[in-house]
Design an enzyme around this catalytic site. Structure first.
Site, PDB file in Angstrom:
ATOM      1  N   HIS A   1       0.809  -1.224   0.000  1.00 49.58           N
ATOM      2  CA  HIS A   1       0.000   0.000   0.000  1.00 49.58           C
ATOM      3  C   HIS A   1       0.842   1.274   0.000  1.00 49.58           C
ATOM      4  O   HIS A   1       0.498   2.260   0.639  1.00 49.58           O
ATOM      5  CB  HIS A   1      -0.964   0.003   1.177  1.00 49.58           C
TER       6      HIS A   1
ATOM      7  N   HIS B   1      -9.706   1.799   0.657  1.00 49.39           N
ATOM      8  CA  HIS B   1      -9.610   0.649   1.568  1.00 49.39           C
ATOM      9  C   HIS B   1     -10.670   0.727   2.674  1.00 49.39           C
ATOM     10  O   HIS B   1     -10.377   0.462   3.839  1.00 49.39           O
ATOM     11  CB  HIS B   1      -8.214   0.588   2.178  1.00 49.39           C
TER      12      HIS B   1
ATOM     13  N   GLU C   1     -11.690  -3.669  -3.029  1.00 51.70           N
ATOM     14  CA  GLU C   1     -10.793  -2.634  -3.532  1.00 51.70           C
ATOM     15  C   GLU C   1     -10.620  -2.791  -5.035  1.00 51.70           C
ATOM     16  O   GLU C   1      -9.990  -3.735  -5.507  1.00 51.70           O
ATOM     17  CB  GLU C   1      -9.444  -2.736  -2.835  1.00 51.70           C
TER      18      GLU C   1
END
Length: 396
Positions: A149, A220, A360
């Site tokens: 991420h 997210h 996502e």
């Protein structure tokens, strides 16, 4: 199963999913009918920037969405249930101080709740990739193995500039510097959240760069359609319109292959109770600790909207239905396998194992290292555009 659009007349109830001190103060002290309020949320300072709360409302549907500028995060999302009562369907914290204190490296708080993820959503193996023969080493923040991420200071941890355009629209912008977390190029990012009269929240991402780089932005949010504070999502039903997944290795990195879902627990092409599949004896289920995989979307793009239907979630308890639409080729379904009750949410309750799920929309994990995956390279003169829509309806 008959799906009905949210009716305006049903909004009169305006009830929330659970009661907590911040909610009580909001209702009594701020004259708001629903949601956290700026007074109780407070403010915090991160690297000299003030973290605060922003609220959008759509009077035609009753939807209320709340955001914070740290990580351009969705804090709360209130939508109606089958009885017309509003409830918050995303996990998050009640105060700015809690968001400011989140620290992925220290394991303090859940930094990804509702966050904009970048510069690269999901994992990159070893934190290494090459563009035009130049190798880049980016920040490795997951078990010393992967970059996850965007690194330990990914976009989820930075303070964006916020511009509330109107009651239904807010824009967040951020200039990601060349070399930040090891990524090449100055990247100008804009994330726009909009509440639509069709009962949806739309997230539109744009980005431009002055040097070839890789970009994969996503959101997210952790959803529980029964309401934030409910204990499990395993009784919810899910459908993902995908014929394949990208299977992973022990580090949750795609192998580069494509696995057909037919005959496996990953066949979610029809509405399926999550709990009926998530614990099946399958190698990929064991590697992911449940569902934590990228599905390769097979649904067609609608030429009029430029979007495809990717997934649907139905909660029989509340009657809420969430449909996910996107222009992306993949979607990561994460079923809360690493949730453990250590975080306390807005309801004042812990968020236990599998008490929320994430959907996502994305390009595939580790795409820069797999030539057979859709490319995530962005070059000067190009504009990155990605759209995710979470549309809400109810079923009686």
């Amino acid at each position: 199963m008959k799906v009905q659009k949210i009716a305006l007349g049903a909004m009169a109830a305006m009830l929330v999913a659970c009661a907590q001190p911040a909610q009580k103060e909001c209702n009594e002290g701020c004259n708001d009918k629903v949601g956290l309020c700026a007074k109780s949320f407070g403010e915090a300072v991160v690297n000299g920037d003030t973290v605060k709360l922003f609220t959008l409302r759509n009077d035609s549907t009753g939807m209320v969405a709340q955001f914070t500028n740290i990580g351009a995060k969705l804090v709360s999302l209130y939508v109606a249930d089958k009885d017309g009562n509003l409830g918050d369907v995303v996990c998050g914290y009640a105060t700015a101080a809690e968001y400011a204190a989140c620290d992925n490296a220290a394991g303090k708080g859940e930094p990804f709740y509702g966050a904009t993820i970048g510069r690269y959503g999901n994992r990159i193996a070893g934190g290494k990739f090459s563009i035009d023969g130049t190798e880049y080493q980016i920040d490795v923040n997951e078990n010393g193995v992967n970059s996850l991420h965007g690194g330990h200071l990914g976009y989820y941890s930075v303070v964006f500039n916020a511009n509330k355009v109107d009651d239904k629209t807010i824009e967040f912008t951020y200039k990601s510097a060349d070399g930040e977390m090891g990524y090449p190029g100055n990247l100008d990012v804009k994330v726009t959240y909009s509440l639509c009269d069709c009962g949806s929240i739309k997230i539109a991402y744009e980005a431009t760069t002055d040097k070839p780089t890789v970009v994969n932005l996503t959101n997210h949010s952790f959803f529980n359609l029964a309401g934030e504070g409910d204990t499990t999502i395993v009784d919810e039903q899910i459908q993902i319109l995908a014929d394949q997944i990208t299977p992973v290795d022990k580090n949750l990195i795609p192998t580069g292959e494509f696995m057909n879902v037919e005959g496996t627990p990953f066949d979610l092409r029809e509405l399926t109770v999550i709990g009926d599949k998530i614990n099946e004896d399958h190698e990929q289920i064991k590697l992911g600790g449940g569902f934590d995989h990228n599905w390769v979307l097979s649904s067609e793009i609608n030429p009029e909207t430029g979007l495809r239907t990717a997934a649907k979630v139905v909660d029989p308890q509340s009657g809420r239905v969430m449909t996910v639409l996107t222009n992306e080729p993949g979607i990561q379904f994460y079923a809360g396998n690493f949730m453990n009750g250590s975080q306390t949410g807005k309801c004042g309750k812990p968020a236990p194992y599998r008490s929320a799920l994430c959907l996502e929309t994305q390009h595939f994990p580790d795409s820069p290292n797999h030539a057979n995956f859709p490319s995530t390279v962005l070059r000067p003169g190009e504009t990155y555009n990605s759209v995710c829509v979470y549309k809400f309806e109810v079923v009686k």
